[in-house]
Design a protein around this motif. Structure first.
Motif: not given
Length: 157
Positions: A119-123
């Motif tokens: 959801x946070x766009x963490x890779x």
């Protein structure tokens, strides 16, 4: 989800959870962190809790089942220059209360982290585990984590 876990809730930790969290950490024979459920240790936990609470990048969570804290974990979001500014989530201090292990609580906590990271766009998600925690390593393998890096640690006493 197991019917016994239908009431499991993952939420941010509260100050009132500290005695239960200290007890979970103190019961950990493999960690070697010097944790204690003794009330004399509470000021240390409170200071740490307040520092985590003030951080915009750190969150301490609990897994609560029927009003009781049965597990915990902490996440840290890191933005790095390497990888063109990629963000990563570090998962720390994953613990399930001794009497609740083997019921799937740990898997639910880790899946919560994975979904939150997406959801946070963490890779990338990273976690470290003490080399003596062979069962935990198999657990993380089953959840899809890969052993990619060699970690180092130094105690500063």
């Amino acid at each position: 989800m197991s019917p016994t876990l239908e009431n499991l809730v993952i939420r941010s930790a509260r100050e009132t959870d500290l005695p239960a969290l200290a007890a979970i950490f103190a019961a950990d024979d493999l960690g070697g962190h010097g944790d204690s459920a003794d009330v004399s240790a509470q000021p240390d936990y409170l200071a740490a809790f307040r520092a985590i609470e003030q951080s915009s990048n750190e969150t301490l969570y609990v897994a609560e089942l029927d009003g009781e804290v049965v597990g915990t974990f902490q996440t840290v979001i890191l933005t790095k220059l390497v990888g063109r500014g990629a963000t990563s989530m570090k998962i720390e201090a994953v613990q399930t209360r001794d009497d609740m292990r083997g019921r799937g609580i740990g898997a639910i906590m880790i899946r919560y982290c994975i979904e939150d990271a997406k959801k946070r766009g963490v890779k990338n998600i990273q976690l470290i585990s003490n080399m003596t925690r062979v069962d935990a390593h198999r657990f993380y393998d089953r959840l899809g984590f890969e052993r990619r890096h060699l970690g180092f640690s130094m105690s500063l006493k």
